[in-house]
Design an enzyme around this catalytic site. Structure first.
Site, PDB file in Angstrom:
ATOM      1  N   ASP A 125       0.851  -1.188   0.000  1.00 34.28           N
ATOM      2  CA  ASP A 125       0.000   0.000   0.000  1.00 34.28           C
ATOM      3  C   ASP A 125       0.888   1.240   0.000  1.00 34.28           C
ATOM      4  O   ASP A 125       1.657   1.439   0.943  1.00 34.28           O
ATOM      5  CB  ASP A 125      -0.877  -0.039   1.258  1.00 34.28           C
ATOM      6  CG  ASP A 125      -1.827   1.125   1.335  1.00 34.28           C
ATOM      7  OD1 ASP A 125      -1.926   1.894   0.353  1.00 34.28           O
ATOM      8  OD2 ASP A 125      -2.469   1.286   2.390  1.00 34.28           O
ATOM      9  N   ASP A 304      -1.623   7.143  -5.214  1.00 33.89           N
ATOM     10  CA  ASP A 304      -1.945   5.918  -4.478  1.00 33.89           C
ATOM     11  C   ASP A 304      -2.200   4.775  -5.445  1.00 33.89           C
ATOM     12  O   ASP A 304      -3.287   4.626  -5.986  1.00 33.89           O
ATOM     13  CB  ASP A 304      -3.171   6.162  -3.591  1.00 33.89           C
ATOM     14  CG  ASP A 304      -3.546   4.921  -2.781  1.00 33.89           C
ATOM     15  OD1 ASP A 304      -2.842   3.892  -2.890  1.00 33.89           O
ATOM     16  OD2 ASP A 304      -4.551   4.977  -2.052  1.00 33.89           O
TER      17      ASP A 304
END
Ligand SMILES: *[C@@H]1O[C@H](CO)[C@@H](O)[C@H](O)[C@H]1NC(C)=O
Ligand SMILES: *[C@@H]1O[C@H](CO)[C@@H](O)[C@H](O)[C@H]1NC(C)=O
Ligand SMILES: *[C@@H]1O[C@H](CO)[C@@H](O)[C@H](O)[C@H]1NC(C)=O
Ligand SMILES: *[C@@H]1O[C@H](CO)[C@@H](O)[C@H](O)[C@H]1NC(C)=O
Ligand SMILES: *[C@@H]1O[C@H](CO)[C@@H](O)[C@H](O)[C@H]1NC(C)=O
Length: 418
Positions: A125, A304
């Site tokens: 992540d 992201d």
């Protein structure tokens, strides 16, 4: 043929295929995509998109709370009161049932922890910074792998407790340890992490064990160096950079530099505007060659690779779609718009350098329904809780570029895919 904008998730394909390349001085890890927001019939999967957006909002609620706790400042200088405590999510609670949320929008792969090494399947992540896996005393976690500190000769117990709170009030929590952690041949000694003893219900259906964050300590719940920062300080990687190519085929995460085979020309770097997320300022967007916003300062952007599509402030996104012929709100809950599939817009993003185009294939989330001549766009106006002038760029943008995350330069770089 499904458009490759269908990609939601990327999984580490074969960790055993990871190789250390003396030529590039880094370690490359092949990735593959797992799931799609487009159904097998080429239509938009609304339910999947709504779940995805809710999950993103939850993730950003706790990481921003961590920033406040670690730095004493609100991320993006937010003036609203919604971030005053760690425990209160800065967004309205969502109605979507958490148990249905499929945690499949990040890259998953095998890491090992401990001596002897034990395998865990974790999600990478880029918008969080902690590592956690289930503890051996965690009985709620089905058939997943668990960490037993007694079985690792390099395990050390640390003070304190780790907890991440989700939007529904459920908590993932457990004690803190340090131990040896290895991914694709990059080994870090004494990496801090949590072995969680309680887990939110929505992890029960998860096919992975935990999460490994690749962002900065400022958004770490533990307030400690991430795996990659430990790898840098222990000189386990050749440089303080990792790079990502996201694509239907040939996707790759590269630890310790860039893979020159995957891009051409120079890398256009932009300094981080704030060190927490991978965030840069001065962003501009155009539609069919015309600027959407007039502000010369531009907007903030969080990069992201664990997010599927793109999210922007509602006023800016509305302006953008107003410039697209025949566009209309398609789904207010997920903030999505539709437009004629015949006049697919050309959208670019820039940070004062070149214009980085989003291919029509990557912008198109599919037809609104079977036989419809309206398509859904990959930019949403839904508020994911990041602040008034902040965009969130996920796979729909990142699939168009080679992206370099540089701790060394405190910058994000983009290059033309080879
Ligand atoms: C795809 O189309 C077939 C035939 O029209 C239909 O039976 C099926 O339910 C559709 N699947 C989805 C996911 O929409
Ligand atoms: C927040 O405010 C500080 C001080 O005014 C400024 O230097 C910084 O650029 C601001 N950060 C963002 C992300 O707006
Ligand atoms: C750990 O993972 C590696 C790479 O996926 C695999 O080759 C190995 O067999 C696994 N070991 C165990 C004990 O499952
Ligand atoms: C980016 O940061 C570096 C120092 O890390 C500085 O030398 C450079 O001037 C900055 N670039 C811009 C455009 O602000
Ligand atoms: C978008 O760009 C393509 C290729 O450059 C061009 O053929 C098309 O006409 C453009 N579409 C619009 C709506 O400007």
């Amino acid at each position: 043929m499904l458009p490759s904008a269908a990609a939601v998730a990327l999984a580490l394909a074969l960790l055993s295929a990871a190789t250390t390349s003396p030529k590039f001085g880094g370690t490359n890890i092949p990735l593959h995509k797992r799931k799609s927001l487009i159904t097998v019939n080429g239509t938009f999967d609304r339910a999947a998109a709504v779940k995805d957006a809710a999950k993103i909002a939850k993730k950003y609620s706790y990481t921003q709370g961590n920033y406040l706790k670690n730095t004493g400042r609100k991320i993006n200088n937010r003036t609203d009161s919604s971030l005053t405590t760690f425990s209160r999510p800065p967004f309205p609670r969502q109605a979507e049932p958490l148990t249905d949320i499929e945690d499949d929008t990040e890259w998953a792969g095998t890491i090992t922890i401990g001596t002897p090494p034990k395998n865990f399947t974790i999600k990478f992540d880029t918008a969080s910074s902690d590592l956690w896996v289930p503890h051996s005393s965690c009985t709620s976690h089905g058939t997943q792998n668990r960490y037993n500190p007694e079985l690792s000769s390099t395990s050390t117990s640390k003070d304190g407790n780790f907890a991440i709170e989700y939007g529904d009030g459920s908590v993932v929590s457990g004690p803190i340890f340090t131990d040896t952690v290895t991914i694709a041949g990059v080994t870090v000694a004494n990496q801090i992490f949590s072995a969680v003893t309680t887990e939110a219900a929505h992890f029960l259906s998860d096919t992975t064990d935990g999460v490994l964050g690749l962002a900065f300590p400022a958004i770490s719940r533990l307030g400690q160096p991430s795996f990659f920062q430990s790898a840098m300080s222990q000189r386990s990687v050749h440089s303080g950079e990792f790079s990502v190519k996201l694509a239907a085929t040939g996707a790759e995460l590269f630890l310790g530099g860039t893979n020159p085979a995957l891009y051409t020309g120079d890398i256009e770097f932009h300094n981080l505007s704030q060190v927490g997320f991978w965030q840069i300022g001065g962003g501009h967007v155009t539609v069919n060659g015309s600027p959407v916003t007039s502000s010369c300062a531009g907007f903030e952007v969080v990069i992201d690779a664990g997010t599927t599509i793109m999210y922007g402030p509602a006023d800016q996104v509305e302006k953008l779609y107003n410039m697209v012929p025949d566009s209309q709100v398609f789904d207010a809950q997920s903030g999505l718009y539709s437009f004629s599939c015949e006049s697919m817009p050309n959208v670019t993003l820039s940070w004062g350098g070149r214009d980085w185009a989003i291919s029509q294939e990557n912008f198109n989330l599919g037809r609104t329904e079977s036989g419809s001549c309206h398509c859904v766009g990959a930019i949403s106006s839904r508020d994911v809780g990041l602040g008034a002038n902040v965009w969130l760029l996920g796979d729909s943008f990142l699939k168009n570029v080679y992206t370099v995350f540089s701790v060394d330069r405190q910058a994000v770089g983009f290059a033309q895919l080879a």
